[in-house]
Design an enzyme around this catalytic site. Sequence first.
Site, PDB file in Angstrom:
ATOM      1  N   ASP A 152      41.363  30.622  40.554  1.00 31.38           N
ATOM      2  CA  ASP A 152      42.145  32.010  40.462  1.00 31.38           C
ATOM      3  C   ASP A 152      42.354  32.625  38.971  1.00 31.38           C
ATOM      4  O   ASP A 152      42.796  31.658  38.336  1.00 31.38           O
ATOM      5  CB  ASP A 152      43.377  32.093  41.314  1.00 31.38           C
ATOM      6  N   THR A 193      24.659  41.653  41.185  1.00 37.60           N
ATOM      7  CA  THR A 193      24.038  42.048  42.358  1.00 37.60           C
ATOM      8  C   THR A 193      24.777  43.036  43.175  1.00 37.60           C
ATOM      9  O   THR A 193      23.994  43.791  43.797  1.00 37.60           O
ATOM     10  CB  THR A 193      24.258  40.650  43.342  1.00 37.60           C
ATOM     11  N   TYR A 194      26.080  42.985  43.005  1.00 37.71           N
ATOM     12  CA  TYR A 194      26.784  44.246  43.758  1.00 37.71           C
ATOM     13  C   TYR A 194      26.512  45.668  42.988  1.00 37.71           C
ATOM     14  O   TYR A 194      26.337  46.376  43.572  1.00 37.71           O
ATOM     15  CB  TYR A 194      28.235  43.773  43.287  1.00 37.71           C
ATOM     16  N   GLU A 228      35.085  31.692  39.076  1.00 38.41           N
ATOM     17  CA  GLU A 228      34.949  32.359  40.499  1.00 38.41           C
ATOM     18  C   GLU A 228      35.677  31.578  41.306  1.00 38.41           C
ATOM     19  O   GLU A 228      35.912  30.295  41.402  1.00 38.41           O
ATOM     20  CB  GLU A 228      33.536  32.231  40.979  1.00 38.41           C
ATOM     21  N   GLU A 284      33.090  35.429  32.205  1.00 41.02           N
ATOM     22  CA  GLU A 284      33.150  36.384  33.141  1.00 41.02           C
ATOM     23  C   GLU A 284      33.834  35.965  34.539  1.00 41.02           C
ATOM     24  O   GLU A 284      34.031  34.858  34.924  1.00 41.02           O
ATOM     25  CB  GLU A 284      31.777  36.631  34.060  1.00 41.02           C
ATOM     26  N   ASP A 304      33.014  50.316  40.452  1.00 42.31           N
ATOM     27  CA  ASP A 304      32.593  51.498  41.110  1.00 42.31           C
ATOM     28  C   ASP A 304      33.390  52.265  41.709  1.00 42.31           C
ATOM     29  O   ASP A 304      33.174  53.476  42.056  1.00 42.31           O
ATOM     30  CB  ASP A 304      31.434  51.177  42.323  1.00 42.31           C
ATOM     31  N   LYS A 351      45.442  49.658  48.224  1.00 37.50           N
ATOM     32  CA  LYS A 351      46.711  50.178  48.632  1.00 37.50           C
ATOM     33  C   LYS A 351      47.913  49.892  47.595  1.00 37.50           C
ATOM     34  O   LYS A 351      47.794  48.966  47.040  1.00 37.50           O
ATOM     35  CB  LYS A 351      47.110  49.269  50.002  1.00 37.50           C
ATOM     36  N   ASP A 362      37.980  43.395  42.832  1.00 36.58           N
ATOM     37  CA  ASP A 362      38.721  43.850  44.107  1.00 36.58           C
ATOM     38  C   ASP A 362      39.630  44.956  43.610  1.00 36.58           C
ATOM     39  O   ASP A 362      40.400  44.538  42.835  1.00 36.58           O
ATOM     40  CB  ASP A 362      39.422  42.913  44.769  1.00 36.58           C
TER      41      ASP A 362
END
Length: 201
Positions: A85, A181-182, A58, A33, A142, A110, A106
């Site tokens: 990263d 969680t998000y 992460e 993940e 989302d 933009k 993320d």
Amino acid sequence: MRLRNIPDALERIQNQNLLVKTPWNIDDSWIIEIGMGKGKMISQLAFDNPNKNFLGVEKYPSAAVKAIKYVKKYNLSNFFILISDAKDLLDRIKGKASTIWLTFPDPWPKNRHYKRRLTYKDFLEIYANLLVKDGILKLKTDNLKFFEFSIESLKENGWKITYQTNDLHNSLVNSSNIKTTYEEKWVNLNYKIHYLEAIFI
């Protein structure tokens, strides 16, 4: 919400023997993940699939350290953490996994930041090199615009989308879905979650 810095986060992860040494060798028993955050989803997957191995990637130790509570809760021995990263993964991981998850990355909305999106072609090339033949890339988000960008990017860069939905929680695959969680936060606000699966061809 701003992530609170935890100065000893990396040390705490190391003390639990969760932090992998790089380059880390994997095979097709591994599921990765990328952007695991606090580790809620991947730790549940590890508990439900004791014959598989799980690597949570992460960037921020202060987020990853939160996974320790799930490791203790489920008494996991098949879950590990890589602080990295995404752009550096081919240097940090050797071998190929069966599945890669991208969970609520993320969206970098933009236009000038589009190359930072985790489904930009440079990242897709990394995933293709980290997956076995017919290995599966899974994406949850989302953000509809990011989802649409991801679909086009996958199609343009040698991937075949094998499943997609704009409403994960009312889909055929929801019964096996484990919320991050998000994800729980947005579902409680009645946001629709977009989901796809793809293979590199």
